[in-house]
Design a protein around this motif. Structure first.
Motif, PDB file in Angstrom:
ATOM      1  N   LYS A   6       7.263  18.368  -8.641  1.00 32.36           N
ATOM      2  CA  LYS A   6       8.344  17.586  -9.247  1.00 32.36           C
ATOM      3  C   LYS A   6       9.567  18.486  -9.374  1.00 32.36           C
ATOM      4  O   LYS A   6       9.446  19.661  -9.706  1.00 32.36           O
ATOM      5  N   ALA A   7      10.735  17.925  -9.124  1.00 36.35           N
ATOM      6  CA  ALA A   7      12.004  18.609  -9.361  1.00 36.35           C
ATOM      7  C   ALA A   7      12.855  17.693 -10.231  1.00 36.35           C
ATOM      8  O   ALA A   7      12.965  16.503  -9.960  1.00 36.35           O
ATOM      9  N   ILE A   8      13.431  18.246 -11.276  1.00 35.42           N
ATOM     10  CA  ILE A   8      14.244  17.470 -12.219  1.00 35.42           C
ATOM     11  C   ILE A   8      15.623  18.104 -12.279  1.00 35.42           C
ATOM     12  O   ILE A   8      15.758  19.304 -12.521  1.00 35.42           O
ATOM     13  N   LEU A   9      16.657  17.292 -12.072  1.00 42.73           N
ATOM     14  CA  LEU A   9      18.043  17.755 -12.131  1.00 42.73           C
ATOM     15  C   LEU A   9      18.642  17.510 -13.506  1.00 42.73           C
ATOM     16  O   LEU A   9      18.311  16.525 -14.172  1.00 42.73           O
ATOM     17  N   SER A  10      19.548  18.381 -13.907  1.00 39.67           N
ATOM     18  CA  SER A  10      20.313  18.151 -15.129  1.00 39.67           C
ATOM     19  C   SER A  10      21.320  17.035 -14.859  1.00 39.67           C
ATOM     20  O   SER A  10      21.597  16.708 -13.697  1.00 39.67           O
ATOM     21  N   PRO A  11      21.894  16.437 -15.911  1.00 38.80           N
ATOM     22  CA  PRO A  11      22.864  15.355 -15.707  1.00 38.80           C
ATOM     23  C   PRO A  11      24.049  15.756 -14.819  1.00 38.80           C
ATOM     24  O   PRO A  11      24.543  14.952 -14.041  1.00 38.80           O
ATOM     25  N   SER A  12      24.493  16.999 -14.885  1.00 39.56           N
ATOM     26  CA  SER A  12      25.615  17.456 -14.059  1.00 39.56           C
ATOM     27  C   SER A  12      25.183  17.804 -12.638  1.00 39.56           C
ATOM     28  O   SER A  12      26.029  18.040 -11.780  1.00 39.56           O
ATOM     29  N   LYS A  13      23.888  17.856 -12.413  1.00 38.90           N
ATOM     30  CA  LYS A  13      23.305  18.236 -11.130  1.00 38.90           C
ATOM     31  C   LYS A  13      23.625  19.685 -10.759  1.00 38.90           C
ATOM     32  O   LYS A  13      23.564  20.069  -9.598  1.00 38.90           O
ATOM     33  N   GLU A  14      23.953  20.504 -11.758  1.00 36.62           N
ATOM     34  CA  GLU A  14      24.212  21.925 -11.527  1.00 36.62           C
ATOM     35  C   GLU A  14      22.982  22.780 -11.793  1.00 36.62           C
ATOM     36  O   GLU A  14      22.948  23.949 -11.398  1.00 36.62           O
ATOM     37  N   TYR A  15      21.992  22.218 -12.478  1.00 31.13           N
ATOM     38  CA  TYR A  15      20.756  22.941 -12.791  1.00 31.13           C
ATOM     39  C   TYR A  15      19.575  22.062 -12.400  1.00 31.13           C
ATOM     40  O   TYR A  15      19.666  20.836 -12.428  1.00 31.13           O
ATOM     41  N   LYS A  16      18.483  22.709 -12.058  1.00 34.16           N
ATOM     42  CA  LYS A  16      17.255  21.958 -11.805  1.00 34.16           C
ATOM     43  C   LYS A  16      16.061  22.803 -12.207  1.00 34.16           C
ATOM     44  O   LYS A  16      16.124  24.036 -12.256  1.00 34.16           O
ATOM     45  N   VAL A  17      14.985  22.107 -12.515  1.00 35.81           N
ATOM     46  CA  VAL A  17      13.714  22.759 -12.784  1.00 35.81           C
ATOM     47  C   VAL A  17      12.717  22.237 -11.762  1.00 35.81           C
ATOM     48  O   VAL A  17      12.732  21.061 -11.408  1.00 35.81           O
ATOM     49  N   GLU A  18      11.898  23.130 -11.253  1.00 30.08           N
ATOM     50  CA  GLU A  18      10.822  22.742 -10.351  1.00 30.08           C
ATOM     51  C   GLU A  18       9.489  22.976 -11.056  1.00 30.08           C
ATOM     52  O   GLU A  18       9.267  24.047 -11.622  1.00 30.08           O
ATOM     53  N   ILE A  19       8.644  21.952 -11.025  1.00 37.14           N
ATOM     54  CA  ILE A  19       7.285  22.059 -11.549  1.00 37.14           C
ATOM     55  C   ILE A  19       6.408  22.429 -10.349  1.00 37.14           C
ATOM     56  O   ILE A  19       6.370  21.698  -9.366  1.00 37.14           O
ATOM     57  N   ILE A  20       5.733  23.550 -10.441  1.00 34.59           N
ATOM     58  CA  ILE A  20       4.982  24.086  -9.308  1.00 34.59           C
ATOM     59  C   ILE A  20       3.500  24.169  -9.646  1.00 34.59           C
ATOM     60  O   ILE A  20       3.123  24.728 -10.686  1.00 34.59           O
ATOM     61  N   LYS A  21       2.683  23.599  -8.758  1.00 32.54           N
ATOM     62  CA  LYS A  21       1.237  23.719  -8.897  1.00 32.54           C
ATOM     63  C   LYS A  21       0.784  24.911  -8.062  1.00 32.54           C
ATOM     64  O   LYS A  21       1.031  24.980  -6.861  1.00 32.54           O
ATOM     65  N   ARG A  22       0.146  25.848  -8.725  1.00 28.50           N
ATOM     66  CA  ARG A  22      -0.309  27.063  -8.065  1.00 28.50           C
ATOM     67  C   ARG A  22      -1.658  26.846  -7.389  1.00 28.50           C
ATOM     68  O   ARG A  22      -2.333  25.852  -7.640  1.00 28.50           O
ATOM     69  N   ASN A  23      -2.018  27.792  -6.564  1.00 26.32           N
ATOM     70  CA  ASN A  23      -3.301  27.723  -5.849  1.00 26.32           C
ATOM     71  C   ASN A  23      -4.499  27.680  -6.796  1.00 26.32           C
ATOM     72  O   ASN A  23      -5.527  27.097  -6.471  1.00 26.32           O
ATOM     73  N   ASP A  24      -4.376  28.291  -7.957  1.00 27.38           N
ATOM     74  CA  ASP A  24      -5.486  28.336  -8.905  1.00 27.38           C
ATOM     75  C   ASP A  24      -5.573  27.095  -9.789  1.00 27.38           C
ATOM     76  O   ASP A  24      -6.393  27.019 -10.691  1.00 27.38           O
ATOM     77  N   GLY A  25      -4.684  26.102  -9.538  1.00 28.91           N
ATOM     78  CA  GLY A  25      -4.724  24.848 -10.293  1.00 28.91           C
ATOM     79  C   GLY A  25      -3.840  24.840 -11.520  1.00 28.91           C
ATOM     80  O   GLY A  25      -3.669  23.789 -12.143  1.00 28.91           O
ATOM     81  N   LEU A  26      -3.271  25.970 -11.890  1.00 27.35           N
ATOM     82  CA  LEU A  26      -2.360  26.028 -13.026  1.00 27.35           C
ATOM     83  C   LEU A  26      -0.950  25.669 -12.577  1.00 27.35           C
ATOM     84  O   LEU A  26      -0.654  25.641 -11.389  1.00 27.35           O
ATOM     85  N   TYR A  27      -0.093  25.397 -13.536  1.00 28.59           N
ATOM     86  CA  TYR A  27       1.289  25.010 -13.259  1.00 28.59           C
ATOM     87  C   TYR A  27       2.241  26.049 -13.828  1.00 28.59           C
ATOM     88  O   TYR A  27       1.952  26.699 -14.830  1.00 28.59           O
ATOM     89  N   THR A  28       3.382  26.176 -13.182  1.00 31.43           N
ATOM     90  CA  THR A  28       4.443  27.042 -13.659  1.00 31.43           C
ATOM     91  C   THR A  28       5.772  26.335 -13.390  1.00 31.43           C
ATOM     92  O   THR A  28       5.802  25.319 -12.698  1.00 31.43           O
ATOM     93  N   ILE A  29       6.847  26.861 -13.955  1.00 30.92           N
ATOM     94  CA  ILE A  29       8.160  26.251 -13.738  1.00 30.92           C
ATOM     95  C   ILE A  29       9.141  27.312 -13.264  1.00 30.92           C
ATOM     96  O   ILE A  29       8.980  28.501 -13.569  1.00 30.92           O
ATOM     97  N   GLU A  30      10.151  26.871 -12.525  1.00 25.61           N
ATOM     98  CA  GLU A  30      11.257  27.723 -12.124  1.00 25.61           C
ATOM     99  C   GLU A  30      12.552  26.961 -12.380  1.00 25.61           C
ATOM    100  O   GLU A  30      12.647  25.776 -12.091  1.00 25.61           O
ATOM    101  N   ILE A  31      13.546  27.662 -12.926  1.00 28.31           N
ATOM    102  CA  ILE A  31      14.853  27.080 -13.220  1.00 28.31           C
ATOM    103  C   ILE A  31      15.851  27.611 -12.190  1.00 28.31           C
ATOM    104  O   ILE A  31      15.857  28.807 -11.890  1.00 28.31           O
ATOM    105  N   PHE A  32      16.704  26.719 -11.668  1.00 28.60           N
ATOM    106  CA  PHE A  32      17.696  27.088 -10.669  1.00 28.60           C
ATOM    107  C   PHE A  32      19.077  26.606 -11.095  1.00 28.60           C
ATOM    108  O   PHE A  32      19.200  25.639 -11.828  1.00 28.60           O
ATOM    109  N   ARG A  33      20.109  27.281 -10.573  1.00 32.26           N
ATOM    110  CA  ARG A  33      21.495  26.848 -10.766  1.00 32.26           C
ATOM    111  C   ARG A  33      22.132  26.703  -9.394  1.00 32.26           C
ATOM    112  O   ARG A  33      21.918  27.522  -8.507  1.00 32.26           O
ATOM    113  N   TRP A  34      22.933  25.654  -9.199  1.00 27.66           N
ATOM    114  CA  TRP A  34      23.623  25.384  -7.946  1.00 27.66           C
ATOM    115  C   TRP A  34      24.883  26.240  -7.874  1.00 27.66           C
ATOM    116  O   TRP A  34      25.680  26.264  -8.806  1.00 27.66           O
ATOM    117  N   PHE A  35      25.044  26.961  -6.786  1.00 27.81           N
ATOM    118  CA  PHE A  35      26.226  27.782  -6.578  1.00 27.81           C
ATOM    119  C   PHE A  35      26.956  27.341  -5.324  1.00 27.81           C
ATOM    120  O   PHE A  35      26.336  27.041  -4.308  1.00 27.81           O
TER     121      PHE A  35
END
Length: 80
Positions: A6-35
């Motif tokens: 899953k990827a979720i954008l902020s209202p301004s679409k300048e930031y996003k978070v990605e929900i990542i499923k790892r190989n071991d079945g656990l989840y992690t998140i990464e935050i990005f900014r649009w440049f």
């Protein structure tokens, strides 16, 4: 291989978070900014702000944490 579920954008679409499923079945998140950078060359890309923020056992808890972190980093108000 890790999978972005899953990827979720902020209202301004300048930031996003990605929900990542790892190989071991656990989840992690990464935050990005649009440049955008336009000098001699035009660059547009998502730059990571955080990587592997924490490990969660369910997609729901990863989404909850991801949205909260997205609010913190973007400083925006979300309507959902």
């Amino acid at each position: 291989m890790n999978e972005v579920v899953k990827a979720i954008l902020s209202p301004s679409k300048e930031y996003k978070v990605e929900i990542i499923k790892r190989n071991d079945g656990l989840y992690t998140i990464e935050i990005f900014r649009w440049f955008e950078w336009d000098e001699d060359y035009s660059y547009e890309y998502w730059s990571p702000i955080t990587q592997g923020f924490s490990l969660m056992d369910t997609e729901e808890s990863a989404m909850e944490t991801g949205v909260e972190q997205l609010k913190v980093y973007s400083g925006e108000i979300f309507d959902f």
